[in-house]
Design a protein around this motif. Structure first.
Motif, PDB file in Angstrom:
ATOM      1  N   ALA D 207      18.761  19.214  -0.768  1.00 20.89           N
ATOM      2  CA  ALA D 207      19.106  17.827  -1.114  1.00 20.89           C
ATOM      3  C   ALA D 207      19.621  17.049   0.082  1.00 20.89           C
ATOM      4  O   ALA D 207      19.451  15.831   0.156  1.00 20.89           O
ATOM      5  N   ALA D 208      20.262  17.756   1.006  1.00 17.23           N
ATOM      6  CA  ALA D 208      20.870  17.019   2.123  1.00 17.23           C
ATOM      7  C   ALA D 208      21.088  17.912   3.327  1.00 17.23           C
ATOM      8  O   ALA D 208      21.242  19.127   3.196  1.00 17.23           O
ATOM      9  N   LEU D 209      21.091  17.259   4.464  1.00 13.73           N
ATOM     10  CA  LEU D 209      21.467  17.921   5.717  1.00 13.73           C
ATOM     11  C   LEU D 209      22.700  17.217   6.267  1.00 13.73           C
ATOM     12  O   LEU D 209      22.747  15.985   6.336  1.00 13.73           O
ATOM     13  N   ALA D 230      14.886  15.885   8.421  1.00 14.51           N
ATOM     14  CA  ALA D 230      15.404  16.084   7.062  1.00 14.51           C
ATOM     15  C   ALA D 230      14.821  15.056   6.107  1.00 14.51           C
ATOM     16  O   ALA D 230      14.425  15.381   4.984  1.00 14.51           O
ATOM     17  N   GLN D 231      14.779  13.829   6.552  1.00 13.27           N
ATOM     18  CA  GLN D 231      14.280  12.787   5.658  1.00 13.27           C
ATOM     19  C   GLN D 231      12.789  12.985   5.356  1.00 13.27           C
ATOM     20  O   GLN D 231      12.332  12.672   4.255  1.00 13.27           O
ATOM     21  N   ALA D 232      12.068  13.554   6.293  1.00  8.46           N
ATOM     22  CA  ALA D 232      10.669  13.851   6.048  1.00  8.46           C
ATOM     23  C   ALA D 232      10.528  14.878   4.924  1.00  8.46           C
ATOM     24  O   ALA D 232       9.492  14.977   4.271  1.00  8.46           O
ATOM     25  N   ARG D 233      11.574  15.641   4.717  1.00  9.49           N
ATOM     26  CA  ARG D 233      11.578  16.635   3.637  1.00  9.49           C
ATOM     27  C   ARG D 233      12.313  16.126   2.398  1.00  9.49           C
ATOM     28  O   ARG D 233      12.778  16.907   1.574  1.00  9.49           O
ATOM     29  N   ASP D 234      12.441  14.826   2.309  1.00 10.96           N
ATOM     30  CA  ASP D 234      13.059  14.179   1.144  1.00 10.96           C
ATOM     31  C   ASP D 234      14.552  14.481   0.991  1.00 10.96           C
ATOM     32  O   ASP D 234      15.132  14.258  -0.080  1.00 10.96           O
ATOM     33  N   ALA D 235      15.132  15.009   2.025  1.00 12.66           N
ATOM     34  CA  ALA D 235      16.579  15.258   1.951  1.00 12.66           C
ATOM     35  C   ALA D 235      17.327  14.019   2.437  1.00 12.66           C
ATOM     36  O   ALA D 235      16.777  13.196   3.185  1.00 12.66           O
TER      37      ALA D 235
END
Ligand SMILES: Cc1ncc(COP(=O)(O)O)c(C=O)c1O
Ligand SMILES: Cc1ncc(COP(=O)(O)O)c(C=O)c1O
Lengths: 487, 457, 487, 457
Positions: D207-209, D230-235
């Motif tokens: 969910a988050a990094l 991370a955002q590329a992985r929807d996190a």
């Protein structure tokens, strides 16, 4: 509501005194108090709340623009207070030995040196407790100088008519008679009148330059020459030092003695009327007469006090313990933060602010007392036209300014300018504050034209309306008394 | 540019409005040859952080000695609330309440202060402060001379039991106003100024007698007898009093048959830190009859347009800004902030609190004196009862002993011998309510070795 | 006016930063800020003036009576602030070694001991930063206890409907489900409902006693028995400790865990919303789970911190550096000034004030939520009659009280009493203040009868009229942005 | 009865009005057997004077060491004005602004604080504080898990370069809320968390990094790469930042392509004294989209009846007093007074002032590191650029060295080895703008002898 009205018999802030009363049975009964003083009996919270709320009823620099002429109401840096209140400074007893005083003495010695440099004087004593005491010290030194030379006939002190009231009052306390010197219509001392006034009876002249009309006396060198040639000395009232800090030095103008108002130029707190500090600086020939104590740095690289024994010709001691040390510390801290460059900026921006405000008010149609002149750090507007035509006087305008959130400038001083406002914005006010002041003045004049009663009955927005000074003096009530005493 | 808010745009706009090119042009009325160039003696500016480090080092340098000195300045506890409130910006950064409506905070404080001081001294009116106790005595002397309608000679009897610094201050300030100060000696055994001593110097009429209570030795004077004696000779009586002592001692207003006429003193014990000697505050109270001769600010009660109670400066016609050379004094700025602190201090302590403080100091000093007198050769000098200070004779030179004590961070007292050579090696000690038993014991032990050392040398 | 509106490009308080910018050229360009943050650019005086004036717009204990129920708005002794701010305390780094921490650790250890004594608990940790964090710590310890015993089925926390919102919220954060327990019409927990609710799923119950309806639950022993018998633990919300200080101890009532709100009972400042401190106390069986750090006194007579290594079963660390130390110091100072006797007086006079005010308001015709009960340190008035008959609701009355110079009591809490005012005068208010409050309430009711609009539109005498909360939420504006960003 | 204003007459009148005989009767609903009798563990009360003496002694006992520890709490200069104003009674003794009209002072301060924090972090909205940086990170983690609409798994990547105390705090607080914290290792040479390290543990959706900047070693992370990854992985990306560092460093709102989603951190460097670790303040900012998941108070702008601008608490439906068990957090009392101090601090310093402070700390630490590395055997551990802290390897056990330094009143730094055993004898040092060259030199000399001594032993 007075704190006394919060009082109830037996109420106490009991954390604040020793928890029990120690024995004092050995004090002879005859010398003991018969009944307790009628001090208020309140809880600690009541006292805190009462005085916190009272404080909120003050205008102050920390809350309002406060362009009170001749008073230099500029920002009092908060660090000056907190550093002067370091436990080590607060706990030091005035009679502590030099072994336990080197820290504070270093500060005082450096302050003496900085003040010498700023004023161009040869030596400084920090002893006087405020400006007026500095004046007294100054004129006493003038007297001591003449007396030491056997020149006992010099009993007259010249004082311009624009001078602050403390000047003549101080001269009298030093045993002089006072002769007034008129101010010319251009704001400078009437030099012809001055020349006519000086003579073998002249002990000296008390001046401030820029003068209390807010202009720099261009004839200062001629004045100095004339007084000096007559055998008199020149005394500089340092109240206006903020205008010239780092720009021109009283010593260079020819002054022999100067006092400084550290609570003005050096930004120590005005405190609702003090404490001040009024160090004096002197030329070499007056050094022996400086009030004590003075701090010197010995060959041993340690600091020492000079007192009566070391300075037998001193005019003496002016307070029991040598002056308002805590205020001197604050001034020292301020001076160290400013540095030489900062000091110059002070006078530059104080002058810029005053001249800007003067220009704006002139442009808005207000009449200047000395329209041809540069303002120094302050200047005078005269409302005599408004008073005559609209029936609204200076005090009315002053009170109405309070409604607009501005503390009033100094009113009715100097006495020679009718219906005057002496305006000193100081360097710490931003341009917006000055613009706001101009706008308030313009609005008030408009009100004076359209609805003079609003101005004459001002203030309207403060907790109290205009107070009756006459009643205060007629029905004198200067202390609350317990009901029993009144009955 | 510390504390200066002007931006470049502000400056340009302002110069433009004035019609000059640069700030320097604003100084063009100053003769060129006078313009200063450098301030050689002023170092470059420091940031607040740097100046903080500097001042912390300076404060630290003076150590944290234990203080047994009194002699006019006392190490009392000050409630934390006092200065936290007094230094609120609205009190700290306001000035003399010239605009009453915008200064009710300060004005009501002044009125309350006056009320408290009259309550403590038992007199009718008080001013709103003078610089300190000593200069207040000078003003009291001048005021008495002006006020005495029966005795016109400006002659004032000044007991030697008045603090020597006060006497010197008075002498400095009044020296050119034609006032003659006549010394009155004290009884070498009791430490008191007696009526006989006064008689001895009073062959000519005098305008006033100064009566210290307690006197510089801590010794209690026979204030009733002195007051009655002086007043019987048409002189006014000026009490010089310690306000904390007044919590226990008869107030000047009660002295003798009709009370002293004027009372003054040092307000420092009412919430002012020792702070190397100032700022403190001088107080000055008197009977109603003399109010027009009272120097300094006075706040009075009045009403506003709508009948609401308010306060304002009153009787300003006594003051320099109105009367100029005919004023009662040259004082202008006084000790306003200290008045605020003192008022809060008195409100918090109340009469009972002050009484407890006074009693605790008194008892502590008694204990101290007893302990020190256990050191061989140390003995009390005077026999009369004393309040919260004690004069002791030492079996070694005071200066040597004090220096030895100071090395152990004990400030042993005030060297009386310097001021009163006839007392020999004499020390004035004081233990306020803040001094603890371990501190007192440590002092005794340090004194014992200091005396031993001095005598061995 | 926002401080941002005083800002001008290039303006600075230049004494306050290093005088020159040091080199940071080694920081990679890519990681550097591209443009300066839009912080205000003001002079020191402007900041001082702005925040001084803002402060004056607050009601506070130091300026107003502030009978905010459940918040214990009593006098905050000024010494607590100044002594906790001694340079030595302020300068101490949280990671300073024990060699340089014995002074403060002594204070903390003694505070732990005093809190144990006051609550009747076995051990105390000072770590939680406020009440809610204390609650979380408390319920986490309950969970840890059950878990350590393998009693994993206990996942339900009982919470009375009168409880403060933090109670259920904390229980949820600790992974419990919440079951509400109703309050009986006499103000005590409905004991039958409670008995019906407890079971093998019961982890515990969160209570405060006196409860948030201002009465002491007389069945506390029965409650404790019932929960304990079911295998649950009792959690005490210490918000109401002021009512019972030195009179009755949660430990003696059967509580297993307690948090204390030092910013309430121990009079540390509320600070416009904190900081608080929420120490937790526990019975012996819960000691291993206390949050760290804990201070112990070793056999070497020196103080030591216990951390994760020493307390492996601890629920852990709740803030990086172990809690609001400066607040703990203030509480310690307060506790030392009170002493045992003073603490008892606190609860006695808090209770006296509440009951007096309750009696006076009842006499004046106001309806009490629990008229048959003693008030504890607080009590509830319900204005449902006034709301119905006059159309003036609790919030209107609350706002109108501001005009009379009283901060409003807590409104609309607890939720179970309609149109309620929870009133807590505290022990530091004098009788006159309570009488004044009663008089204001009477006057407001009279206004509500004769001129309800005055009440409904209140306040009238403050700088602002009633604020529009709905607009705030709808047209959300929670940060000033520079004009450029808005454009 | 300290702080209790009741007189005997008051008490009698009040009991009478209530209709009871004595105060004890008011406790009659408490079962008799529960009534406590004594408070054995509580000593007798002290006067303010006594407690002053006690606390002064305690404060003195801890000395005045020179502090080279950072590690999350920094010894910055605080303008004197900050606390003189923040402790004004009106700020100090008010509570949460429940009555907005009577709390405009506090409310406007909160709004200004929020404005300043959004400016510093480059995000849209800010709350009005949480307890501290570590608990703020815990709330940020919970908030991210609630907010991420794409990744429902409550899994959060937590680099080991996040301060260990923060990681432990987060673990404590979130442990029962089903959140899985996954450790990410760092590069032993650079001291950075790289994308590769993240990849290594991210086979499942998260969910988050969390991205610390600077990280616990002072080392600067490649925030852009991490954010984009991370955002590329929807996190979501949670920045943990130092607000003073933000004066120089890219703000979270600017990280990567679209900026971090949430930023939190410790407000202590913005005007809070070290004070043994608290009270400090946690800040938490986020993009507008997440505001309804933001925990804690939020002040909003609004208007009064007459259209005048004012401020009020808003979006209260997120909070426990409205939503109870469904609230975004249990937080109630936050760190209001510290917010006030921070706001004044930031107003006084401005962005340029903060920048100078940051630069000075950075340069001082560089100088310190250089000097210490002149001691034989002392060397930097990591190669990547760092801000205002430096991890050093010591040629002797850190604990021994620190103890030897402490004896000379030097607090040499934070013992990294305890937390990161793989680093060996490792020390984290920091020299803020307050540290002077003489202090730095003294440290070097003391370190040289401490190392020599330790190795000789
Ligand atoms: C021109 C001038 N001279 C002298 C003084 C007297 O200074 P002080 O009030 O410090 O005694 C003042 C201040 O009020 C003044 O403005
Ligand atoms: C009854 C009750 N419980 C718990 C709390 C929570 O305490 P805090 O605000 O310190 O988190 C409060 C305070 O607001 C309260 O009144």
């Amino acid at each position: 509501m007075l704190i006394h009205e919060h009082s109830r018999p037996g109420r106490r802030a009991s954390a604040q005194a020793p928890l029990e009363t120690a024995d004092y049975g050995d004090l002879p009964q005859a010398l003991r108090r018969k009944r307790r003083a009628a001090l208020p009996e309140v809880s600690e919270l009541q006292a805190v709340r009462h005085y916190t709320r009272l404080s909120q009823q003050n205008f102050s620099i920390d809350t309002h623009v406060y362009p009170l002429g001749s008073c230099t109401m500029k920002y009092n840096p908060r660090a000056c207070n907190s550093l002067a209140s370091l436990p080590g400074f607060l706990a030091r007893h005035p009679a502590a030995p030099e072994s336990h005083s080197q820290g504070i003495m270093a500060c005082l010695h450096e302050l003496q040196d900085m003040l010498k440099s700023v004023t161009g004087m040869h030596a400084v004593s920090l002893a006087p407790a405020a400006g007026a005491q500095g004046e007294l010290a100054g004129v006493m030194m003038i007297r001591a100088y003449h007396d030491a030379r056997g020149d006992h006939g010099r009993r007259e002190m010249l004082v311009p008519d624009a001078a602050h009231g403390t000047n003549p009052a101080s001269a009298i306390m030093a045993g002089f008679t006072v002769r007034e010197v008129p101010t010319g219509s251009n704001g400078d001392v009437d030099i012809a009148a001055l020349r006519a006034a000086v003579g073998p009876q002249t002990a000296g002249i008390m001046l401030t330059n820029p003068s209390t009309v807010g202009v720099f006396d261009r004839n200062i060198q001629a004045i100095a020459k004339s007084v000096h040639e007559a055998g008199g000395l020149l005394y500089y009232d340092g109240a206006n030092l903020n205008a010239i800090l780092g720009k021109v030095r009283p010593g260079d103008m020819g002054f022999d003695v100067i006092h400084m108002n550290l609570h003005k130029t050096f930004s120590t707190p005005h405190g609702g009327g003090g404490p001040g500090a009024g160090p004096v600086g002197v030329s070499k020939r007056l050094e022996p007469y400086l009030p004590i104590p003075v701090v010197i740095k010995g060959d041993d690289k340690r600091y020492h006090w000079l007192d009566e024994d070391d300075r037998p010709e001193s005019i003496g001691r002016l307070t029991a313990f040598g002056g308002n040390m805590g205020i001197l510390l604050r001034a020292y801290i301020y001076a160290r933060m400013l540095g030489a460059e900062g000091m110059r900026r002070v006078s530059e921006f104080a002058t810029l602010n005053a001249n800007y405000l003067q220009a704006r008010l002139r442009e808005a149609g207000f009449q200047l007392a000395y329209p041809e002149r540069r303002a120094s750090h302050e200047f005078i507007v005269t409302l005599k036209k408004e008073a005559k035509e609209l029936g609204v006087n200076t005090m009315d305008v002053a009170k109405r300014l309070l409604d607009y959130g501005y503390h009033a400038p100094t009113t009715y001083f100097p006495l020679l300018v009718p219906e005057c406002l002496l305006i000193e914005p100081t360097e710490t006010e931003p341009k917006e504050a000055l613009d706001g002041f101009v706008e308030a003045m313009i609005r008030i004049r408009a009100e004076a034209e359209s609805d003079p009663e609003t101005v004459k009955q001002a203030p309207h927005s403060l907790p109290l309306r205009r107070l009756d000074d006459v009643r205060a003096a007629r029905q004198l009530d200067v202390a609350w008394k317990p009901a029993a005493d009144n009955a | 540019m510390p504390f200066i808010p002007h931006t470049d745009a502000d400056i340009a706009g302002m110069l433009d409005a004035i019609g000059v090119d640069n700030i320097d042009a604003l100084f063009d009325e100053i003769p060129k040859e006078l313009r200063a160039t450098a301030l050689d003696g002023v170092p470059a500016g420091l940031s607040e952080m740097e100046v903080t480090q500097l001042l912390q080092a300076r404060a630290r340098a003076d150590g944290e000695p234990t203080c047994f000195i009194g002699a006019g300045a006392y190490d009392h506890h000050i409630p934390a609330a006092v200065w936290q409130i007094a230094t609120r910006g609205e009190f700290y950064s306001a000035y003399t309440p010239y605009q009453a409506e915008a200064s009710q905070g300060t004005l009501q404080v002044l009125y309350e202060f006056q009320s408290m001081m009259t309550a403590l001294t038992g007199l009718d009116v008080s001013n709103a402060s003078l610089y300190d106790g000593a200069s207040a005595l000078a003003e009291a002397v001048l005021m008495a001379v002006r006020s005495n309608r029966k005795v016109k000679q400006p002659r004032v009897l000044m007991p030697r039991t008045v603090h020597p610094f006060y006497r010197r201050t008075v002498a400095s300030i009044v020296q050119h106003q034609g006032v003659e100060l006549i010394e009155v000696d004290f009884d070498a055994r009791s430490g008191q100024t007696s009526v006989e001593h006064c008689e001895a110097v009073a062959d000519e009429p005098f305008a006033a007698l100064v009566v210290p209570q307690p006197n510089v030795f801590g010794v209690l004077e026979d204030v009733d007898a002195l007051t009655d004696w002086a007043q019987a000779r048409d002189a006014l009586v000026i009490g010089v009093v310690n306000p904390v002592a007044l919590a226990l001692l008869s107030p000047p207003g009660d002295w003798g048959q009709v009370g002293a006429d004027i009372a003054c003193g040092e307000g420092q014990p009412l919430g002012m830190p020792l702070a190397s000697g100032g700022p403190y505050l001088g107080f000055l109270c008197c009977k109603q009859a003399f109010i027009r001769q009272l120097p300094g600010r006075i706040a009075g009660k009045t009403e506003d347009l709508e009948g609401k109670v308010g306060y304002t400066l009153t009787l300003q016609a006594r003051e320099q800004h109105i009367r100029r050379s005919k004023a009662t004094s040259n004082i202008c700025t006084n000790q306003g902030l200290l008045v605020t602190a003192a008022t809060i201090h008195m409100a918090i302590l109340g009469a009972e609190g002050l009484e407890r403080v006074a009693a605790a100091c008194h008892a502590n000093t008694a204990r101290l004196a007893q302990q020190l007198c256990a050191v061989p050769g140390v003995e009390p000098i005077f026999s009369a009862p004393a309040f919260h200070e004690r004069a002791l004779r030492l079996p070694a030179p005071t200066e040597t002993v004090l220096a030895a004590l100071a090395e152990q961070d004990i400030l042993g007292g005030f060297d009386l011998g310097r001021e009163y050579p006839e007392l020999g090696s004499a020390l004035l000690v004081c233990a306020t309510e803040r001094r603890t038993d371990p501190e007192i014991t440590a002092y005794r032990e340090a004194l014992a070795s200091a005396v031993a050392l001095a005598n061995a040398a």
